[in-house]
Motif scaffolding. Structure first.
Motif, mmCIF file in Angstrom:
data_model
loop_
_atom_site.group_PDB
_atom_site.id
_atom_site.type_symbol
_atom_site.label_atom_id
_atom_site.label_comp_id
_atom_site.label_asym_id
_atom_site.label_seq_id
_atom_site.Cartn_x
_atom_site.Cartn_y
_atom_site.Cartn_z
ATOM 1 N N ASP A 1 -49.459 61.697 75.421
ATOM 2 C CA ASP A 1 -50.876 61.346 75.366
ATOM 3 C C ASP A 1 -51.281 60.387 76.483
ATOM 4 O O ASP A 1 -52.433 59.945 76.535
ATOM 5 C CB ASP A 1 -51.219 60.717 74.005
ATOM 6 C CG ASP A 1 -51.111 61.726 72.869
ATOM 7 O OD1 ASP A 1 -51.359 62.927 73.115
ATOM 8 O OD2 ASP A 1 -50.758 61.312 71.749
ATOM 9 N N HIS A 2 -50.350 60.060 77.377
ATOM 10 C CA HIS A 2 -50.670 59.198 78.515
ATOM 11 C C HIS A 2 -51.354 60.013 79.613
ATOM 12 O O HIS A 2 -51.363 61.245 79.595
ATOM 13 C CB HIS A 2 -49.402 58.536 79.053
ATOM 14 C CG HIS A 2 -48.931 57.377 78.233
ATOM 15 N ND1 HIS A 2 -48.608 57.474 76.901
ATOM 16 C CD2 HIS A 2 -48.736 56.072 78.577
ATOM 17 C CE1 HIS A 2 -48.226 56.285 76.449
ATOM 18 N NE2 HIS A 2 -48.297 55.419 77.455
ATOM 19 N N ARG A 3 -51.872 59.292 80.583
ATOM 20 C CA ARG A 3 -52.579 59.958 81.679
ATOM 21 C C ARG A 3 -52.108 59.403 83.022
ATOM 22 O O ARG A 3 -51.767 58.228 83.152
ATOM 23 C CB ARG A 3 -54.091 59.741 81.546
ATOM 24 C CG ARG A 3 -54.683 60.282 80.250
ATOM 25 C CD ARG A 3 -56.160 59.947 80.128
ATOM 26 N NE ARG A 3 -56.941 60.553 81.219
ATOM 27 C CZ ARG A 3 -58.230 60.307 81.425
ATOM 28 N NH1 ARG A 3 -58.882 59.474 80.646
ATOM 29 N NH2 ARG A 3 -58.864 60.902 82.425
ATOM 30 N N ASN A 4 -52.093 60.288 84.006
ATOM 31 C CA ASN A 4 -51.858 59.906 85.408
ATOM 32 C C ASN A 4 -50.564 59.126 85.608
ATOM 33 O O ASN A 4 -50.517 58.167 86.380
ATOM 34 C CB ASN A 4 -53.042 59.095 85.949
ATOM 35 C CG ASN A 4 -54.321 59.894 85.962
ATOM 36 O OD1 ASN A 4 -54.327 61.079 86.297
ATOM 37 N ND2 ASN A 4 -55.426 59.254 85.592
ATOM 38 N N LEU A 5 -49.503 59.552 84.917
ATOM 39 C CA LEU A 5 -48.202 58.929 85.143
ATOM 40 C C LEU A 5 -47.595 59.447 86.443
ATOM 41 O O LEU A 5 -47.955 60.514 86.957
ATOM 42 C CB LEU A 5 -47.264 59.215 83.972
ATOM 43 C CG LEU A 5 -47.660 58.622 82.617
ATOM 44 C CD1 LEU A 5 -46.632 58.984 81.560
ATOM 45 C CD2 LEU A 5 -47.835 57.108 82.704
ATOM 46 N N ALA A 6 -46.648 58.672 86.951
ATOM 47 C CA ALA A 6 -45.903 59.067 88.146
ATOM 48 C C ALA A 6 -44.420 58.955 87.843
ATOM 49 O O ALA A 6 -44.015 58.271 86.893
ATOM 50 C CB ALA A 6 -46.277 58.180 89.334
#
Length: 415
Positions: free
Chosen positions: A217-222
């Motif tokens: 459910d996280h966003r824009n991880l690297a």
């Protein structure tokens, strides 16, 4: 097939041999080395992390074994007392080979087929193999169509190969482990501390898979890591890991080794959103220093009440190695808005506490390079804490059955 190369034509008595770690191990060439070892006049091998079980303790009759520790399947060699451990950080190995401190006379490679230019990718495992190829007198390759052609590193001209064989062998695979309830609880605790836009590093096994599974459910991880597996692939496919805000390698997940299923290898083949780079890049302090919000998530065998980490030995028993833990932990502890996280179940399989008053082995990662310690019982945030505050916070996430013992040890310790 294992006799396709007569190794005595290429190897000399006393030669030091390296081959790729985990998915970079060439199974047919290693089998040939084992089968022909008595005719080679005595050779030495340097080992990283193993998935295959071709090399066994009884092969030490003609093969001297040195390596980074009891990592993966090589724990059996360490347990048998035939592996001479070289205690160095994972990020140092590349330079040690390049400078000749780790000798490399011959290198055994597992490669995908050459492209139209006549050059080979290093496939699923680059790590320190480019340094080994540059240093070696002899380069022997096993070429298989089941390995991905990946970018991010210098390709190897076919002319650099002393000899090669074509096989249809699969690389060693490691399907995603299924986390248990304890590992899922630890994963949930960690996920609650990782913000959107973070860059993450994880290792191998069920616990990292549990962490990655809780990040959906996280966003824009690297991702910038020594290892990329099926869990990271799933997050890339879902668009959770997109590397959109990473200041370097923007849009690209960076690793030095792919470890997972055949599906992972198919995913990596000619994938422009994924780079497999040398460890001289992935683990380099100057590179890691350019990554804000770096969250390094690593495992441990034991943690003491000061926050020191042991990931190598329990008494005389070698259970792991230094690996890249300290490289990434130190960088993450210094990363703006990042954190160095050590995750471990509170007890061993036989009920012994992993939170201890005093380590029963070496210090793999120093207490100053650890920000958060996580068990299924919660998170101990050590940032800015005094020695006594650290001890109390760590004790609070130990197994309840161990807390009285730890409290007594704390009271008896000199302050």
């Amino acid at each position: 097939m294992t006799h396709a190369l007569e190794l005595a034509r290429y190897l000399r008595p006393g030669d030091h041999i390296l081959w790729g770690q985990v998915t970079g191990e060439p199974p047919t060439l290693v089998e040939a080395l084992v089968e022909q070892r008595a005719s080679l006049g005595g050779v030495s091998v340097f080992l990283g992390t193993g998935l295959g079980r071709i090399l066994r303790p009884e092969h030490a009759d003609h093969i001297a074994m040195r390596g980074l520790g009891g990592l993966g399947s090589f724990r059996a060699l360490a347990s048998a007392g035939v592996l001479d451990v070289v205690p160095i950080h994972g990020g140092q190995v590349h330079r040690m080979i390049a400078e000749g401190h780790i000798r490399c006379d011959a290198v055994l490679l597992l490669l995908p087929p050459a492209d139209v230019s006549g050059t080979h990718s290093l496939g699923a495992c680059v790590d320190y193999m480019d340094a080994a190829v540059a240093r070696a007198r002899i380069v022997l390759a096993e070429i298989t169509p089941h390995l991905p052609d990946t970018a991010g590193h210098a390709r190897i001209p076919a002319s650099r190969l002393t000899a090669s064989i074509q096989t249809d062998r699969m690389p060693h695979l490691l399907p995603a482990a299924k986390p248990n309830a304890v590992e899922r609880a630890i994963g949930a605790h960690i996920a609650s501390r990782i913000p959107d836009g973070a860059t993450i590093q994880t290792g191998l096994g069920a616990l990292p898979e549990a962490v990655l599974a809780t990040l959906r459910d996280h966003r824009n991880l690297a991702l910038h890591s020594g290892i990329l597996g099926d869990g990271a692939m799933a997050l890339m496919q879902a668009g959770v890991i997109n590397n959109a805000h990473k200041p370097i390698d923007t849009g690209i997940s960076v690793t030095t080794t792919l470890v997972g299923s055949a599906a992972l290898h198919r995913f990596a083949h000619h994938n422009a959103a994924l780079a497999v780079k040398p460890s001289s890049y992935t683990h380099h302090e100057a590179v890691l220093a350019r990554l804000p919000r770096l969250f390094a998530i690593n495992a441990a065998a034991q943690v003491d009440l000061t926050g020191q980490v042991n990931a190598e030995r329990i008494g005389a028993t070698i259970i792991g190695g230094i690996g890249g833990q300290a490289d990434f932990a130190r960088a993450a502890a210094r990363s703006a808005a990042g954190a160095s996280i050590i995750a471990l179940p509170a007890v061993t399989a036989d009920g012994q506490s992993r939170i201890v008053a005093h380590l029963n082995g070496p210090v793999t990662t120093s207490r100053a390079d650890v920000d958060l310690i996580v068990t299924e019982y919660g998170v101990a945030d050590l940032r800015g804490a005094s020695e006594r505050e650290r001890a109390l916070r760590i004790m609070a996430i130990a197994a309840p059955t161990a807390r009285d013992m730890l409290e007594r040890a704390l009271k008896e310790s000199p302050r």
